[in-house]
Design a protein around this motif. Structure first.
Motif, PDB file in Angstrom:
ATOM      1  N   GLU A 295       0.836  -1.198   0.000  1.00  0.00           N
ATOM      2  CA  GLU A 295       0.000   0.000   0.000  1.00  0.00           C
ATOM      3  C   GLU A 295       0.869   1.246   0.000  1.00  0.00           C
ATOM      4  O   GLU A 295       1.930   1.279   0.621  1.00  0.00           O
ATOM      5  CB  GLU A 295      -0.919   0.030   1.224  1.00  0.00           C
ATOM      6  CG  GLU A 295      -2.054  -0.952   1.167  1.00  0.00           C
ATOM      7  CD  GLU A 295      -3.027  -0.791   2.314  1.00  0.00           C
ATOM      8  OE1 GLU A 295      -4.104  -1.388   2.219  1.00  0.00           O
ATOM      9  OE2 GLU A 295      -2.720  -0.085   3.296  1.00  0.00           O
ATOM     10  N   TYR A 296       0.379   2.253  -0.691  1.00  0.00           N
ATOM     11  CA  TYR A 296       1.044   3.544  -0.751  1.00  0.00           C
ATOM     12  C   TYR A 296       0.179   4.559  -0.024  1.00  0.00           C
ATOM     13  O   TYR A 296      -1.047   4.533  -0.136  1.00  0.00           O
ATOM     14  CB  TYR A 296       1.240   3.970  -2.212  1.00  0.00           C
ATOM     15  CG  TYR A 296       2.121   3.015  -2.978  1.00  0.00           C
ATOM     16  CD1 TYR A 296       3.493   3.196  -3.009  1.00  0.00           C
ATOM     17  CD2 TYR A 296       1.581   1.917  -3.638  1.00  0.00           C
ATOM     18  CE1 TYR A 296       4.312   2.308  -3.693  1.00  0.00           C
ATOM     19  CE2 TYR A 296       2.391   1.027  -4.321  1.00  0.00           C
ATOM     20  CZ  TYR A 296       3.756   1.230  -4.342  1.00  0.00           C
ATOM     21  OH  TYR A 296       4.567   0.358  -5.006  1.00  0.00           O
ATOM     22  N   ALA A 297       0.831   5.452   0.715  1.00  0.00           N
ATOM     23  CA  ALA A 297       0.110   6.485   1.461  1.00  0.00           C
ATOM     24  C   ALA A 297       0.937   7.761   1.459  1.00  0.00           C
ATOM     25  O   ALA A 297       2.174   7.725   1.430  1.00  0.00           O
ATOM     26  CB  ALA A 297      -0.135   6.030   2.896  1.00  0.00           C
ATOM     27  N   LEU A 298       0.257   8.882   1.493  1.00  0.00           N
ATOM     28  CA  LEU A 298       0.953  10.171   1.560  1.00  0.00           C
ATOM     29  C   LEU A 298       1.539  10.382   2.947  1.00  0.00           C
ATOM     30  O   LEU A 298       0.932  10.015   3.956  1.00  0.00           O
ATOM     31  CB  LEU A 298      -0.006  11.323   1.257  1.00  0.00           C
ATOM     32  CG  LEU A 298      -0.528  11.421  -0.173  1.00  0.00           C
ATOM     33  CD1 LEU A 298      -1.559  12.536  -0.281  1.00  0.00           C
ATOM     34  CD2 LEU A 298       0.610  11.637  -1.154  1.00  0.00           C
ATOM     35  N   THR A 299       2.704  10.973   3.002  1.00  0.00           N
ATOM     36  CA  THR A 299       3.290  11.416   4.260  1.00  0.00           C
ATOM     37  C   THR A 299       2.641  12.767   4.602  1.00  0.00           C
ATOM     38  O   THR A 299       1.938  13.346   3.761  1.00  0.00           O
ATOM     39  CB  THR A 299       4.809  11.621   4.116  1.00  0.00           C
ATOM     40  OG1 THR A 299       5.028  12.657   3.138  1.00  0.00           O
ATOM     41  CG2 THR A 299       5.522  10.336   3.697  1.00  0.00           C
ATOM     42  N   PRO A 300       2.880  13.291   5.791  1.00  0.00           N
ATOM     43  CA  PRO A 300       2.364  14.632   6.084  1.00  0.00           C
ATOM     44  C   PRO A 300       2.831  15.677   5.061  1.00  0.00           C
ATOM     45  O   PRO A 300       2.049  16.548   4.657  1.00  0.00           O
ATOM     46  CB  PRO A 300       2.899  14.918   7.486  1.00  0.00           C
ATOM     47  CG  PRO A 300       2.979  13.559   8.122  1.00  0.00           C
ATOM     48  CD  PRO A 300       3.443  12.657   6.995  1.00  0.00           C
ATOM     49  N   MET A 301       4.076  15.570   4.607  1.00  0.00           N
ATOM     50  CA  MET A 301       4.567  16.515   3.603  1.00  0.00           C
ATOM     51  C   MET A 301       3.818  16.322   2.282  1.00  0.00           C
ATOM     52  O   MET A 301       3.430  17.293   1.628  1.00  0.00           O
ATOM     53  CB  MET A 301       6.071  16.362   3.388  1.00  0.00           C
ATOM     54  CG  MET A 301       6.643  17.379   2.419  1.00  0.00           C
ATOM     55  SD  MET A 301       8.445  17.457   2.336  1.00  0.00           S
ATOM     56  CE  MET A 301       8.930  15.769   2.079  1.00  0.00           C
ATOM     57  N   GLY A 302       3.593  15.080   1.882  1.00  0.00           N
ATOM     58  CA  GLY A 302       2.836  14.810   0.664  1.00  0.00           C
ATOM     59  C   GLY A 302       1.411  15.305   0.772  1.00  0.00           C
ATOM     60  O   GLY A 302       0.860  15.895  -0.172  1.00  0.00           O
ATOM     61  N   LEU A 303       0.810  15.105   1.937  1.00  0.00           N
ATOM     62  CA  LEU A 303      -0.561  15.563   2.159  1.00  0.00           C
ATOM     63  C   LEU A 303      -0.646  17.092   2.115  1.00  0.00           C
ATOM     64  O   LEU A 303      -1.655  17.650   1.680  1.00  0.00           O
ATOM     65  CB  LEU A 303      -1.080  15.035   3.494  1.00  0.00           C
ATOM     66  CG  LEU A 303      -2.569  15.184   3.760  1.00  0.00           C
ATOM     67  CD1 LEU A 303      -3.404  14.543   2.658  1.00  0.00           C
ATOM     68  CD2 LEU A 303      -2.929  14.571   5.101  1.00  0.00           C
ATOM     69  N   SER A 304       0.439  17.770   2.495  1.00  0.00           N
ATOM     70  CA  SER A 304       0.432  19.237   2.461  1.00  0.00           C
ATOM     71  C   SER A 304       0.353  19.765   1.028  1.00  0.00           C
ATOM     72  O   SER A 304       0.028  20.931   0.808  1.00  0.00           O
ATOM     73  CB  SER A 304       1.666  19.807   3.171  1.00  0.00           C
ATOM     74  OG  SER A 304       2.834  19.638   2.380  1.00  0.00           O
ATOM     75  N   LEU A 305       0.625  18.913   0.045  1.00  0.00           N
ATOM     76  CA  LEU A 305       0.509  19.315  -1.355  1.00  0.00           C
ATOM     77  C   LEU A 305      -0.936  19.288  -1.848  1.00  0.00           C
ATOM     78  O   LEU A 305      -1.248  19.863  -2.882  1.00  0.00           O
ATOM     79  CB  LEU A 305       1.330  18.374  -2.247  1.00  0.00           C
ATOM     80  CG  LEU A 305       2.815  18.614  -2.316  1.00  0.00           C
ATOM     81  CD1 LEU A 305       3.496  17.481  -3.070  1.00  0.00           C
ATOM     82  CD2 LEU A 305       3.096  19.941  -2.989  1.00  0.00           C
ATOM     83  N   HIS A 306      -1.803  18.611  -1.114  1.00  0.00           N
ATOM     84  CA  HIS A 306      -3.166  18.440  -1.602  1.00  0.00           C
ATOM     85  C   HIS A 306      -3.865  19.773  -1.881  1.00  0.00           C
ATOM     86  O   HIS A 306      -4.473  19.953  -2.930  1.00  0.00           O
ATOM     87  CB  HIS A 306      -4.020  17.604  -0.652  1.00  0.00           C
ATOM     88  CG  HIS A 306      -5.426  17.488  -1.139  1.00  0.00           C
ATOM     89  ND1 HIS A 306      -6.446  18.237  -0.609  1.00  0.00           N
ATOM     90  CD2 HIS A 306      -5.967  16.763  -2.133  1.00  0.00           C
ATOM     91  CE1 HIS A 306      -7.566  17.954  -1.254  1.00  0.00           C
ATOM     92  NE2 HIS A 306      -7.305  17.059  -2.182  1.00  0.00           N
TER      93      HIS A 306
END
Length: 119
Positions: A79-90
């Motif tokens: 499974e792939y999931a966004l990190t907090p930094m990745g989620l901040s791009l949303h």
């Protein structure tokens, strides 16, 4: 230290390349709702080859934008999931996506006028 995107030698440009890549943008949007498996991502995104999606996911993992978790099952589940930094791009990506979806007809019309195509 803050980068300078107008400095040709600044690594900020590498990040702009990453978040400006259409596959990375679509992966962020697809993972915003939570973890997904590779086949789910590929199906949801559409039009991406397995090779390109794999490369995109690896690069995003390397950049710290997402995590890859392997579950000890038969067959193995990943499974792939966004990190907090990745989620901040949303937020920024969603704003650009909304703009694109709202303006696609106007842009296509402008292209047609520019290229001399009938309306």
């Amino acid at each position: 230290m803050r980068g300078d995107a107008f400095d040709p030698g600044c690594p900020t440009r590498l990040l702009l390349d990453r978040i400006g890549d259409k596959w990375s943008v679509l992966v962020v949007l697809a993972l915003t709702g939570g973890p997904r498996r590779f086949t789910e991502l590929r199906s949801l995104i559409g039009g991406v080859t397995p090779k390109v999606l794999t490369q995109t996911l690896r690069t995003m993992e390397r950049d710290g934008l997402l995590t890859r978790e392997v579950f000890a099952e038969v067959p193995p589940r990943v499974e792939y999931a966004l990190t907090p930094m990745g989620l901040s791009l949303h937020g920024p990506i969603q704003a650009i996506t909304d703009w694109a979806e709202e303006n696609v007809e106007a842009v296509l019309s402008a292209r047609g006028r520019h290229d001399g195509l009938p309306a």
